[in-house]
Design an enzyme around this catalytic site. Structure first.
Site, PDB file in Angstrom:
ATOM      1  N   ARG A   1       0.815  -1.233   0.000  1.00  0.00           N
ATOM      2  CA  ARG A   1       0.000   0.000   0.000  1.00  0.00           C
ATOM      3  C   ARG A   1       0.842   1.274   0.000  1.00  0.00           C
ATOM      4  NH1 ARG A   1      -3.040  -3.232   3.409  1.00  0.00           N
ATOM      5  NH2 ARG A   1      -4.789  -4.135   2.282  1.00  0.00           N
TER       6      ARG A   1
ATOM      7  N   HIS B   1       2.924  19.444 -26.625  1.00  0.00           N
ATOM      8  CA  HIS B   1       2.638  18.028 -26.383  1.00  0.00           C
ATOM      9  C   HIS B   1       1.343  17.531 -27.015  1.00  0.00           C
ATOM     10  CE1 HIS B   1       5.991  18.301 -23.653  1.00  0.00           C
ATOM     11  NE2 HIS B   1       5.890  17.032 -23.309  1.00  0.00           N
TER      12      HIS B   1
ATOM     13  N   LYS C   1      10.075  23.878 -13.391  1.00  0.00           N
ATOM     14  CA  LYS C   1       9.078  22.814 -13.223  1.00  0.00           C
ATOM     15  C   LYS C   1       8.516  22.835 -11.800  1.00  0.00           C
ATOM     16  CE  LYS C   1       7.243  18.379 -14.019  1.00  0.00           C
ATOM     17  NZ  LYS C   1       7.213  17.075 -14.623  1.00  0.00           N
TER      18      LYS C   1
ATOM     19  N   GLU D   1      12.848  19.606 -23.750  1.00  0.00           N
ATOM     20  CA  GLU D   1      12.044  20.000 -22.576  1.00  0.00           C
ATOM     21  C   GLU D   1      12.637  21.254 -21.919  1.00  0.00           C
ATOM     22  OE1 GLU D   1       9.138  18.594 -21.886  1.00  0.00           O
ATOM     23  OE2 GLU D   1       9.239  16.599 -22.788  1.00  0.00           O
TER      24      GLU D   1
ATOM     25  N   HIS E   1       2.513  14.530 -28.942  1.00  0.00           N
ATOM     26  CA  HIS E   1       2.094  13.142 -28.683  1.00  0.00           C
ATOM     27  C   HIS E   1       1.529  12.490 -29.947  1.00  0.00           C
ATOM     28  CE1 HIS E   1       1.761  13.857 -24.078  1.00  0.00           C
ATOM     29  NE2 HIS E   1       2.875  13.201 -24.358  1.00  0.00           N
TER      30      HIS E   1
ATOM     31  N   ASN F   1       2.264  21.273 -20.888  1.00  0.00           N
ATOM     32  CA  ASN F   1       1.858  20.492 -22.061  1.00  0.00           C
ATOM     33  C   ASN F   1       2.126  21.216 -23.379  1.00  0.00           C
ATOM     34  OD1 ASN F   1       0.943  18.505 -20.364  1.00  0.00           O
ATOM     35  ND2 ASN F   1      -1.162  19.242 -20.347  1.00  0.00           N
TER      36      ASN F   1
ATOM     37  N   HIS G   1      10.442  11.041 -27.683  1.00  0.00           N
ATOM     38  CA  HIS G   1       9.475  11.997 -27.139  1.00  0.00           C
ATOM     39  C   HIS G   1       9.936  13.445 -27.367  1.00  0.00           C
ATOM     40  CE1 HIS G   1       6.490  13.691 -24.448  1.00  0.00           C
ATOM     41  NE2 HIS G   1       7.457  14.296 -23.786  1.00  0.00           N
TER      42      HIS G   1
ATOM     43  N   GLU H   1      -2.741  19.283 -11.435  1.00  0.00           N
ATOM     44  CA  GLU H   1      -3.007  19.644 -12.824  1.00  0.00           C
ATOM     45  C   GLU H   1      -4.449  20.063 -13.069  1.00  0.00           C
ATOM     46  OE1 GLU H   1      -0.858  17.180 -15.640  1.00  0.00           O
ATOM     47  OE2 GLU H   1      -2.094  17.928 -17.279  1.00  0.00           O
TER      48      GLU H   1
ATOM     49  N   ARG I   1      -0.715  24.019 -14.336  1.00  0.00           N
ATOM     50  CA  ARG I   1       0.283  22.990 -14.635  1.00  0.00           C
ATOM     51  C   ARG I   1       0.219  22.562 -16.099  1.00  0.00           C
ATOM     52  NH1 ARG I   1       1.886  17.684 -10.875  1.00  0.00           N
ATOM     53  NH2 ARG I   1       3.367  16.759 -12.328  1.00  0.00           N
TER      54      ARG I   1
ATOM     55  N   LYS J   1       4.302  12.237 -10.361  1.00  0.00           N
ATOM     56  CA  LYS J   1       3.492  11.340 -11.197  1.00  0.00           C
ATOM     57  C   LYS J   1       4.250  10.053 -11.464  1.00  0.00           C
ATOM     58  CE  LYS J   1       0.992  14.719 -14.086  1.00  0.00           C
ATOM     59  NZ  LYS J   1       0.834  15.119 -15.511  1.00  0.00           N
TER      60      LYS J   1
HETATM   61  N1  NAD Z   1       6.155  11.167 -14.567  1.00  0.00           N
HETATM   62  C1  NAD Z   1       6.262  12.261 -15.298  1.00  0.00           C
HETATM   63  O1  NAD Z   1       5.846  13.349 -14.897  1.00  0.00           O
HETATM   64  C2  NAD Z   1       6.926  12.168 -16.627  1.00  0.00           C
HETATM   65  C3  NAD Z   1       7.306  13.338 -17.306  1.00  0.00           C
HETATM   66  C4  NAD Z   1       7.983  13.214 -18.525  1.00  0.00           C
HETATM   67  C5  NAD Z   1       8.248  11.962 -19.036  1.00  0.00           C
HETATM   68  N2  NAD Z   1       7.862  10.853 -18.370  1.00  0.00           N
HETATM   69  C6  NAD Z   1       8.138   9.511 -18.893  1.00  0.00           C
HETATM   70  O2  NAD Z   1       9.543   9.357 -19.025  1.00  0.00           O
HETATM   71  C7  NAD Z   1       9.818   8.443 -20.076  1.00  0.00           C
HETATM   72  C8  NAD Z   1      10.893   9.033 -20.959  1.00  0.00           C
HETATM   73  O3  NAD Z   1      12.045   9.211 -20.162  1.00  0.00           O
HETATM   74  P1  NAD Z   1      13.509   9.018 -20.776  1.00  0.00           P
HETATM   75  O4  NAD Z   1      13.638   9.849 -21.989  1.00  0.00           O
HETATM   76  O5  NAD Z   1      14.460   9.168 -19.674  1.00  0.00           O
HETATM   77  O6  NAD Z   1      13.442   7.499 -21.307  1.00  0.00           O
HETATM   78  P2  NAD Z   1      14.188   6.168 -20.813  1.00  0.00           P
HETATM   79  O7  NAD Z   1      14.005   5.940 -19.389  1.00  0.00           O
HETATM   80  O8  NAD Z   1      13.759   5.105 -21.758  1.00  0.00           O
HETATM   81  O9  NAD Z   1      15.733   6.505 -21.078  1.00  0.00           O
HETATM   82  C9  NAD Z   1      16.179   6.695 -22.394  1.00  0.00           C
HETATM   83  C10 NAD Z   1      17.299   5.697 -22.726  1.00  0.00           C
HETATM   84  O10 NAD Z   1      18.509   6.130 -22.100  1.00  0.00           O
HETATM   85  C11 NAD Z   1      19.036   5.100 -21.279  1.00  0.00           C
HETATM   86  N3  NAD Z   1      19.720   5.784 -20.184  1.00  0.00           N
HETATM   87  C12 NAD Z   1      19.166   6.559 -19.217  1.00  0.00           C
HETATM   88  N4  NAD Z   1      20.106   7.140 -18.478  1.00  0.00           N
HETATM   89  C13 NAD Z   1      21.303   6.736 -18.961  1.00  0.00           C
HETATM   90  C14 NAD Z   1      22.647   7.011 -18.635  1.00  0.00           C
HETATM   91  N5  NAD Z   1      22.990   7.871 -17.663  1.00  0.00           N
HETATM   92  N6  NAD Z   1      23.622   6.401 -19.360  1.00  0.00           N
HETATM   93  C15 NAD Z   1      23.309   5.561 -20.389  1.00  0.00           C
HETATM   94  N7  NAD Z   1      22.054   5.289 -20.764  1.00  0.00           N
HETATM   95  C16 NAD Z   1      21.058   5.866 -20.052  1.00  0.00           C
HETATM   96  C17 NAD Z   1      17.857   4.244 -20.920  1.00  0.00           C
HETATM   97  O11 NAD Z   1      18.244   2.937 -20.580  1.00  0.00           O
HETATM   98  C18 NAD Z   1      17.054   4.281 -22.212  1.00  0.00           C
HETATM   99  O12 NAD Z   1      17.585   3.388 -23.146  1.00  0.00           O
HETATM  100  C19 NAD Z   1       8.509   8.203 -20.799  1.00  0.00           C
HETATM  101  O13 NAD Z   1       7.993   6.947 -20.419  1.00  0.00           O
HETATM  102  C20 NAD Z   1       7.599   9.303 -20.281  1.00  0.00           C
HETATM  103  O14 NAD Z   1       6.233   8.950 -20.266  1.00  0.00           O
HETATM  104  C21 NAD Z   1       7.215  10.929 -17.177  1.00  0.00           C
HETATM  105 ZN    ZN Z   2       7.416  15.926 -22.411  1.00  0.00          ZN
END
Ligand code: NAD
Ligand code: ZN
Length: 355
Positions: free
Chosen positions: A113, A243, A222, A177, A247, A240, A259, A232, A236, A135
């Protein structure tokens, strides 16, 4: 050391922090599980676990990539925690990009939980965006991020030199971003990004003062936005920007575009849409496109306008059938964050910018 806070979570930016987490554990923490992915684990998990020796860390590794941000991964990780006998006095360290942060954060939100999580973002996207705001979530067959929870971390521990191993295309994706943060809140920041341009994408940028400053500025923006509207309900939504169409472009590319690359194109298109509607100062789309080109991000798409429009309509998170856009007034200022726009206006901009 720089400190910030968002939605009740402290955020520290400090070189070396990821290898010294023991001092950051809340009192009463008896066990720690470090959750990482198959790319980040081999590079950085040993140093993180070393810095947590007294807490006898369990290391769990999920396969890297968005394709694994699933209920199956969540279930496997949860079962592994149960097998390892971790109780309510345990804490999860999420070590990785946004995918690990979202999955491990959701595991923490639901395990027994809910147990605390420390986010240790390793990608630029995660450092300035995904790890901040509380999130967490998973992708399901009906769409991305449709199952999840708000679960603010106990700490977001940002260690900028971890970026040294991040592939250049992933770094660029994060810069999109950062550029967005400049557009929505801070013209001086936007100008400084334009001044540094391509230097920010050099491998040597990872541990630089410029990168640390970029991370701190983006985190501050942020945090300010999230703290004003944690759930949101309104403001907030300025996050977007880029986006709604971004998206759609990301999905239409079948995720061949990252992305940040899709959001880059989305920002140009949505700024142009704002200009066409008289909401956004003219020249804004061109200024954004110029900066994106400098850091090597795309600014236009060859995708079919009708298909993209249809994709914006099928976005499951849209409110009551309206497709909403977040539109800036100009660089550094926001105008409207939930503007419903007629299809004809969107189609006109998509046609004009088809690259
Ligand atoms: N929760 C939120 O508010 C929020 C906001 C924005 C994005 N997201 C989510 O985040 C994700 C995208 O994040 P991302 O771009 O980090 O993707 P990711 O986690 O897939 O990382 C991108 C790639 O880089 C690699 N990697 C990460 N750090 C590394 C490092 N230091 N050295 C070598 N390789 C490394 C990962 O293994 C992966 O292959 C999406 O799923 C998106 O929905 C969430
Ligand atoms: Zn984004």
């Amino acid at each position: 050391v720089s400190q910030f806070a968002a939605a009740g979570s402290p955020i520290r930016v400090e070189a070396g922090l990821s290898a010294a987490l023991e001092a950051q554990l809340p009192p009463g923490t008896h066990r720690v599980a470090v959750i990482t992915d198959s790319n980040v684990g081999p590079l950085h998990a040993a140093a993180v676990c070393d810095g947590l020796r007294q807490a006898d860390p369990v290391l769990l590794t999920m396969p890297a990539g968005e394709a694994h941000k699933t209920r199956e991964t969540w279930a496997a990780l949860s079962d592994q925690l149960l097998d390892a006998g971790l109780g309510r006095d345990s804490l999860i360290v999420a070590l990785g990009g946004g995918v690990v942060g979202d999955v491990a954060g959701f595991v923490a939100a639901t395990y027994l939980r809910g147990i605390p999580v420390i986010q240790v973002p390793t990608s630029l996207v995660a450092m300035i965006d995904a790890a901040i705001g509380g999130k967490t979530g998973l992708d399901v067959p009906a769409g991305k991020n449709l199952v999840g929870a708000f679960h603010p971390p106990t700490l977001v521990a940002i260690d900028p030199p971890l970026l040294a191993t991040l592939p250049a295309d992933e770094l660029r994706s994060g810069l999109a971003e950062a550029i967005k943060h400049g557009v929505i809140r801070d013209a001086a920041y936007f100008a400084s990004l334009a001044e540094q341009g391509a230097l920010l994408t050099q491998p040597s940028a990872a541990g630089s003062a410029a990168m640390q400053a970029l991370i701190e500025r983006s985190v501050a923006i942020k945090c300010a936005v999230v703290s004003a509207d944690p759930r949101e309900a309104g403001e907030r939504k300025i996050l977007n920007f880029g986006h709604t169409l971004g998206h759609a472009i990301e999905a239409e590319s079948a995720y061949a575009l990252r992305h940040g690359e899709a959001v880059a194109i989305g920002m140009v298109l949505e700024a142009a849409l704002g200009e066409a509607l008289g909401v956004t100062e003219s020249g804004t789309a061109a200024a954004i496109a110029a900066l994106l080109s400098r850091v090597g991000l795309p600014t236009s798409t060859g995708f079919d306008a009708d298909r993209l429009l249809a994709r914006t309509r099928s976005d499951k998170k849209k409110a009551a059938g309206r497709v909403e856009y977040a539109l800036p007034a100009g660089i550094g200022h926001f105008a409207q964050w939930s503007r419903a726009v007629p299809d004809a206006d969107v189609l006109a901009v998509l046609a004009a910018y088809r690259g």
